[in-house]
Design a protein around this motif. Structure first.
Motif, PDB file in Angstrom:
ATOM      1  N   ALA A 121       0.837  -1.483  -0.409  1.00  0.00           N
ATOM      2  CA  ALA A 121      -0.031  -0.019  -0.443  1.00  0.00           C
ATOM      3  C   ALA A 121       0.685   1.655  -0.585  1.00  0.00           C
ATOM      4  O   ALA A 121       0.700   2.053  -1.337  1.00  0.00           O
ATOM      5  N   ALA A 122       1.635   0.954   0.691  1.00  0.00           N
ATOM      6  CA  ALA A 122       2.961   2.312   0.706  1.00  0.00           C
ATOM      7  C   ALA A 122       3.434   2.874  -0.207  1.00  0.00           C
ATOM      8  O   ALA A 122       3.455   3.870  -1.157  1.00  0.00           O
ATOM      9  N   THR A 123       4.247   1.553  -0.775  1.00  0.00           N
ATOM     10  CA  THR A 123       4.564   1.817  -2.297  1.00  0.00           C
ATOM     11  C   THR A 123       3.267   1.073  -3.442  1.00  0.00           C
ATOM     12  O   THR A 123       4.385   3.015  -4.617  1.00  0.00           O
ATOM     13  N   LEU A 124       2.240   1.565  -3.468  1.00  0.00           N
ATOM     14  CA  LEU A 124       1.134   2.365  -4.061  1.00  0.00           C
ATOM     15  C   LEU A 124       1.449   3.549  -4.569  1.00  0.00           C
ATOM     16  O   LEU A 124       1.279   4.415  -5.163  1.00  0.00           O
ATOM     17  N   GLN A 125       1.382   3.664  -2.893  1.00  0.00           N
ATOM     18  CA  GLN A 125       0.365   5.493  -2.728  1.00  0.00           C
ATOM     19  C   GLN A 125       1.982   6.747  -3.223  1.00  0.00           C
ATOM     20  O   GLN A 125       2.072   7.279  -3.725  1.00  0.00           O
ATOM     21  N   ALA A 126       3.452   5.362  -2.761  1.00  0.00           N
ATOM     22  CA  ALA A 126       4.918   6.597  -3.156  1.00  0.00           C
ATOM     23  C   ALA A 126       4.575   7.110  -4.939  1.00  0.00           C
ATOM     24  O   ALA A 126       5.345   7.208  -5.529  1.00  0.00           O
ATOM     25  N   LYS A 127       4.125   5.367  -5.549  1.00  0.00           N
ATOM     26  CA  LYS A 127       4.531   5.140  -7.012  1.00  0.00           C
ATOM     27  C   LYS A 127       3.389   6.307  -7.622  1.00  0.00           C
ATOM     28  O   LYS A 127       3.726   6.469  -8.537  1.00  0.00           O
ATOM     29  N   HIS A 128       2.246   6.039  -7.452  1.00  0.00           N
ATOM     30  CA  HIS A 128       1.132   6.870  -8.406  1.00  0.00           C
ATOM     31  C   HIS A 128       0.218   7.330  -6.991  1.00  0.00           C
ATOM     32  O   HIS A 128      -0.592   7.970  -8.285  1.00  0.00           O
ATOM     33  N   GLY A 129       0.209   7.737  -6.511  1.00  0.00           N
ATOM     34  CA  GLY A 129      -0.434   8.838  -5.925  1.00  0.00           C
ATOM     35  C   GLY A 129      -1.806   7.919  -5.050  1.00  0.00           C
ATOM     36  O   GLY A 129      -2.876   8.538  -4.612  1.00  0.00           O
ATOM     37  N   ILE A 130      -1.658   7.106  -4.763  1.00  0.00           N
ATOM     38  CA  ILE A 130      -3.219   6.484  -4.731  1.00  0.00           C
ATOM     39  C   ILE A 130      -3.296   5.813  -3.154  1.00  0.00           C
ATOM     40  O   ILE A 130      -2.029   4.575  -2.747  1.00  0.00           O
ATOM     41  N   GLU A 131      -4.011   6.212  -2.068  1.00  0.00           N
ATOM     42  CA  GLU A 131      -3.833   5.629  -0.726  1.00  0.00           C
ATOM     43  C   GLU A 131      -5.333   5.120  -0.871  1.00  0.00           C
ATOM     44  O   GLU A 131      -6.348   5.166  -0.637  1.00  0.00           O
TER      45      GLU A 131
END
Length: 227
Positions: A121-131
């Motif tokens: 989840a943290a990687t997706l947020q850092a890569k795509h801005g998805i929370e």
């Protein structure tokens, strides 16, 4: 003459159609429809009937818009700005999540050997801005066929004398006398294998962890005579 667009759809089939319709309502598709209809002066009852949603959804979205918690803002240049949020696994998210899972966590800066839902989840947020929450990630992983299970250890076969040693063992085993027995004694007992824990893997597959080639156990081979 009856209208050519009038359909008689069984209630059970309509229920399934509504279920399919609700699934792609990710992002702000439904919210924008509700907000624009409210701006046009439609009441919550008409909006809910027209969009096949509940009145509570209408009130919830309007309340979030007025409170500024819907994630919609106006940029300084006057452009509409939307925070990326989604609980539906879209095709591009499936590809991105699969690409992340195929790499080790250290490729994305994590000091870990296995992926967890929180780190994904943290990687997706850092890569795509998805929370998204860890539980949403867990649901997505099951949806694309990944399961949580242990990896298997595979031996690293790099002994240059393997063939000769196996041949010698077979020779002694095949030429044992009736009063003889072959005994293998472990010289030492040290846990040199890496710790294997459960991790996310594609269903039907199992990850492999190579055992260290230099950290080998040594065995004492001998032929002992029975008294």
């Amino acid at each position: 003459m009856p209208s050519t667009t009038l359909l008689e759809i069984p209630p059970a089939e309509q229920v399934q159609m509504r279920a399919v319709l609700r699934r792609p309502r990710y992002g702000y598709l439904l919210a924008f429809h509700i907000l624009l209809l409210c701006a046009a002066g439609r009441n919550p009852t008409d909006i809910a009937a027209f969009l096949l949603c509940s009145r509570s959804s209408v009130y919830r979205i309007v309340h979030a818009y007025r409170a500024g918690s819907l994630g919609i803002s106006i940029a300084p240049d006057g452009q509409l700005s939307i925070a990326v949020q989604s609980t539906i696994l879209m095709p591009w998210l499936t590809r991105s999540l699969g690409a992340i899972l195929k790499k080790a966590p250290r490729a994305y800066g994590w000091c870990r050997t296995r992926w967890s839902c929180a780190t994904l989840a943290a990687t997706l947020q850092a890569k795509h801005g998805i929370e998204v929450s860890a539980e949403t990630i867990r649901r997505w992983l099951h949806e694309i066929g990944w399961v949580w299970k242990r990896a298997k250890l595979v031996a690293k076969d790099d002994d240059p004398h393997r063939i000769e040693r196996l041949a010698l063992i077979r020779f002694h085993h095949e030429n044992l006398q009736a009063h003889e027995v072959m005994v293998f004694a472990d010289e030492r007992d040290m846990h040199l294998l890496p710790k294997v824990g459960a991790a996310w893997m594609l269903q039907g597959t199992q990850a492999e962890i190579m055992t260290p080639g230099t950290n080998e156990k040594y065995y004492l081979e001998r032929v002992a005579k029975l008294p």
